[in-house]
Design an enzyme around this catalytic site. Sequence first.
Site, PDB file in Angstrom:
ATOM      1  N   TYR A 176      46.985  40.087  33.131  1.00  0.00           N
ATOM      2  CA  TYR A 176      45.638  40.490  33.576  1.00  0.00           C
ATOM      3  C   TYR A 176      45.294  41.858  32.988  1.00  0.00           C
ATOM      4  CZ  TYR A 176      42.256  42.852  36.550  1.00  0.00           C
ATOM      5  OH  TYR A 176      41.192  43.619  36.986  1.00  0.00           O
TER       6      TYR A 176
ATOM      7  N   ILE B  88      29.630  33.344  30.034  1.00  0.00           N
ATOM      8  CA  ILE B  88      29.428  34.431  29.063  1.00  0.00           C
ATOM      9  C   ILE B  88      29.735  34.011  27.622  1.00  0.00           C
ATOM     10  CG2 ILE B  88      29.746  36.359  30.672  1.00  0.00           C
ATOM     11  CD1 ILE B  88      32.684  36.551  29.564  1.00  0.00           C
TER      12      ILE B  88
END
Length: 323
Positions: free
Chosen positions: A141, A52
Amino acid sequence: MNILLTGGAGYIGSHTALSLIDSGHSVTVMDNLITGTKKLIPPQSKYYMCDIADKEQVEKILKKNKFDMIMHFAGLTRVDESVKHPEKYQLHNFEKSKIFFNCCFNNNIKKIIFSSTAGVYGDSRSEYVKETDNLNPMNPYAESKLKIENFLIENSKSQKVHYTILRYFNVAGADKKKRSGLMSKSSTNLIKVLCEAATKKRDKIIINGSDYKTKDGTPVRDFIHVSDIADIHTIAANSLFKNPISDIYNCGYGHGYSVKEVISEMENIINDKLKIEIGPRRKKDIIISIANTDKFKKKFNWKPKFNNLNYILKTAFEWEKIN
């Protein structure tokens, strides 16, 4: 619609690709296969092996395909790994996503669905977590996901972009036609671990902490079947396409099961006892995480199809047996 899914070779991305295809949409998958699995990509989709953050290739793909919408799943998802390697999660989930979103903005993409996590709430004071509750991520995270949520929200007005942010609770289970399921060599996902124990791929289950302030001392989670999560994306996409309004929704069932309750249900399914050990608590683990799902239900008159722990476990177990 013509929709691009980043991370479409992953667990939730591949199920969503199936849901979209089953609903008649055109799907393109972009995945660098760091954690994804090529065999999970539906054969009816178009696939680009691409990171990406590879601006040049991403630009080419966006220009060539004229997408109506982007669904952004790509990223790393292991809480334990993020605690050990926070910089890795900052890079993959935040910095790379920022590069990707800027490419989307520059190529006139106006609709984005973002895959986020209930981890952004941290240990909520309320038993049922609402979208308006305080955000207090407890691990790198969840922090990385919240940072990219904020980046998308902050840039949406100036870029005239509309978004839907979906905050997942604990996703589990597998496609009933066995077209996709969770593939992971070293998963910490409770139901994946149980399935590995039930199929004799691992010899024991370690419960991380049994002295929490819960009904049986083990953490409580809201488990939602992956196919319901996939359908939520299809519903959200149809709505965002017809009526572009930015919003955030929880994705869960609104009730919780403890770790011990889930283990007990798996033992009922296999009609056998699993070997269990009590281990230390995991660093920065959340005690109770249950969704308030009223907002999504009311907005879309949504009724889950697979709201059944036994079914969630059975589909995960059937998938594990063949993989």
